[in-house]
Each structure stands twice: as C-alpha cells, then as structure tokens.
Design a protein around this motif. Structure first.
Motif, PDB file in Angstrom:
ATOM      1  N   LEU A  34      10.323  -8.727  17.315  1.00 54.99           N
ATOM      2  CA  LEU A  34      10.811  -8.848  18.685  1.00 54.99           C
ATOM      3  C   LEU A  34      10.892  -7.511  19.406  1.00 54.99           C
ATOM      4  O   LEU A  34      10.494  -7.396  20.559  1.00 54.99           O
ATOM      5  N   LEU A  40      14.264  -5.264  15.982  1.00 55.59           N
ATOM      6  CA  LEU A  40      14.742  -6.648  15.936  1.00 55.59           C
ATOM      7  C   LEU A  40      13.612  -7.580  15.537  1.00 55.59           C
ATOM      8  O   LEU A  40      12.453  -7.354  15.890  1.00 55.59           O
ATOM      9  N   THR A  42      12.884 -12.083  15.081  1.00 53.22           N
ATOM     10  CA  THR A  42      13.409 -13.370  15.514  1.00 53.22           C
ATOM     11  C   THR A  42      12.775 -14.501  14.717  1.00 53.22           C
ATOM     12  O   THR A  42      11.655 -14.370  14.216  1.00 53.22           O
ATOM     13  N   ALA A  44      13.354 -19.181  14.432  1.00 54.14           N
ATOM     14  CA  ALA A  44      14.086 -20.347  14.922  1.00 54.14           C
ATOM     15  C   ALA A  44      14.286 -21.327  13.776  1.00 54.14           C
ATOM     16  O   ALA A  44      13.374 -21.552  12.979  1.00 54.14           O
ATOM     17  N   CYS A 109      18.007  -7.825   7.318  1.00 49.19           N
ATOM     18  CA  CYS A 109      18.608  -7.811   8.649  1.00 49.19           C
ATOM     19  C   CYS A 109      20.087  -8.165   8.607  1.00 49.19           C
ATOM     20  O   CYS A 109      20.553  -8.847   7.696  1.00 49.19           O
ATOM     21  N   HIS A 113      22.260 -11.826  17.020  1.00 51.67           N
ATOM     22  CA  HIS A 113      22.645 -12.812  18.027  1.00 51.67           C
ATOM     23  C   HIS A 113      21.952 -14.139  17.748  1.00 51.67           C
ATOM     24  O   HIS A 113      20.941 -14.180  17.062  1.00 51.67           O
ATOM     25  N   GLU A 114      22.511 -15.204  18.309  1.00 56.52           N
ATOM     26  CA  GLU A 114      21.905 -16.535  18.276  1.00 56.52           C
ATOM     27  C   GLU A 114      21.864 -17.080  19.698  1.00 56.52           C
ATOM     28  O   GLU A 114      22.752 -16.785  20.502  1.00 56.52           O
ATOM     29  N   TYR A 115      20.842 -17.876  19.964  1.00 60.24           N
ATOM     30  CA  TYR A 115      20.694 -18.495  21.277  1.00 60.24           C
ATOM     31  C   TYR A 115      20.351 -19.971  21.112  1.00 60.24           C
ATOM     32  O   TYR A 115      19.696 -20.366  20.143  1.00 60.24           O
ATOM     33  N   ILE A 122      17.737 -20.151  18.023  1.00 58.73           N
ATOM     34  CA  ILE A 122      16.928 -18.937  17.999  1.00 58.73           C
ATOM     35  C   ILE A 122      17.800 -17.822  17.426  1.00 58.73           C
ATOM     36  O   ILE A 122      18.872 -17.527  17.962  1.00 58.73           O
ATOM     37  N   VAL A 123      17.352 -17.239  16.344  1.00 60.45           N
ATOM     38  CA  VAL A 123      18.112 -16.217  15.630  1.00 60.45           C
ATOM     39  C   VAL A 123      17.455 -14.861  15.863  1.00 60.45           C
ATOM     40  O   VAL A 123      16.238 -14.734  15.780  1.00 60.45           O
ATOM     41  N   ILE A 124      18.286 -13.864  16.150  1.00 55.48           N
ATOM     42  CA  ILE A 124      17.815 -12.488  16.280  1.00 55.48           C
ATOM     43  C   ILE A 124      18.487 -11.678  15.173  1.00 55.48           C
ATOM     44  O   ILE A 124      19.712 -11.718  15.018  1.00 55.48           O
TER      45      ILE A 124
END
Length: 154
Positions: A34, A40, A42, A44, A109, A113-115, A122-124
């Motif tokens: 990302l 970063l 990412t 999902a 990692c 964050h998560e979205y 969606i995982v970062i």
C-alpha cells in the motif's frame, strides 16, 4: 462481478499470528503493498471470518507469501474449524507470529487500521520486519483456480 474481477491474477498469502490458544492463520488472495512511507500493506478478509478476530486481538501478524508448490498449504488454511497448523513447520518472526516453512517471503506487521469494505474488512498493517526467503515463484490464483507453474525461477 466475480467472473470479471477473477480475470485479474493474484498471489496467495497466509496471514498468521499466535494467540492465547496457539497459532492461527487464514488464506487470503487480496493482499497488496500500500505505501512505502510509512511502510504499509493491505488485505481484505470476509466479515464472516472466525479467524480474523483472533488475529486482530493479537495486534500483530505475519503475511506469508506462498510458493507455487504450496497449494495444499493454501487449502489447509482456508478450511474452517480444522487445526490449520497440524503438520505445518514454522518458526516465530521477531514479534512471534508464525513464518511458514518454504514461503517465498514474509512480512511482519502490526495492525494499523481497519475499514469497512462491504462484506469484507479492509486491513492495513504497518510493516516492521520482512524478508525474502526463497528464490521461488509465487502461488497464483486466476478465475477461481490455482495456476500451475514450476516453483523455481527460469
């Protein structure tokens, strides 16, 4: 939509961690780099996943990039309810997450964050350690199936 988007070839990873009940992991094909600054990555996961909440609770994880000859490993970690680590050799990453034997590379990692991503989360992850472990080709997935290919570079 699945047919059209499935035209895009993706790699296959296993996201792993060690929780209170031992090692946990899941297969994922939606992994991508990302950002370089900060570093970063990412991926999902389905909202229905029972494994992701256990990994999330740990707060750190390892993304294992599977090699072309690790199809069975991908399938083992995609099953529900089974002991996914049965017969699997691994070593702990610096933060303790499983680095699976024979993977092309691994990326350790911490959850950044998560979205909300509709029926997925969606995982970062913020990258802390990473290494390329083998000069091998990655496991690829295309149109609902694994692509057959030799595991060494040409």
């Amino acid at each position: 939509m699945r047919d059209v988007v499935g035209s895009f070839c993706s790699g296959v990873v296993v996201v792993s961690a060690v929780g209170a009940e031992g090692p946990v992991g899941l297969t994922c094909q939606s992994f991508a780099s990302l950002s370089l600054d900060p570093p970063l990555v990412t991926f999902a996961v389905a909202r229905t996943s029972r494994t992701w909440p256990r990994i999330r609770d740990v707060g750190s994880f390892c993304v294992n990039i599977l090699a072309a000859d690790q199809r069975e490993l991908s399938q083992q970690f995609s099953r529900s309810g089974a002991d996914k680590f049965a017969g699997i050799e691994w070593l702990p990453s610096p933060l303790g997450a499983p680095v699976l034997d024979g993977v092309v590379a691994w990326i350790e990692c911490e959850l950044w964050h998560e979205y909300d991503g509709g029926d997925h989360t969606i995982v970062i992850g913020e990258v802390h350690e990473l290494a390329s472990t083998a000069d091998r080709r990655p496991l690829l997935f295309h149109r609902g199936t694994y692509l057959d290919q030799p595991s060494t570079t040409a």
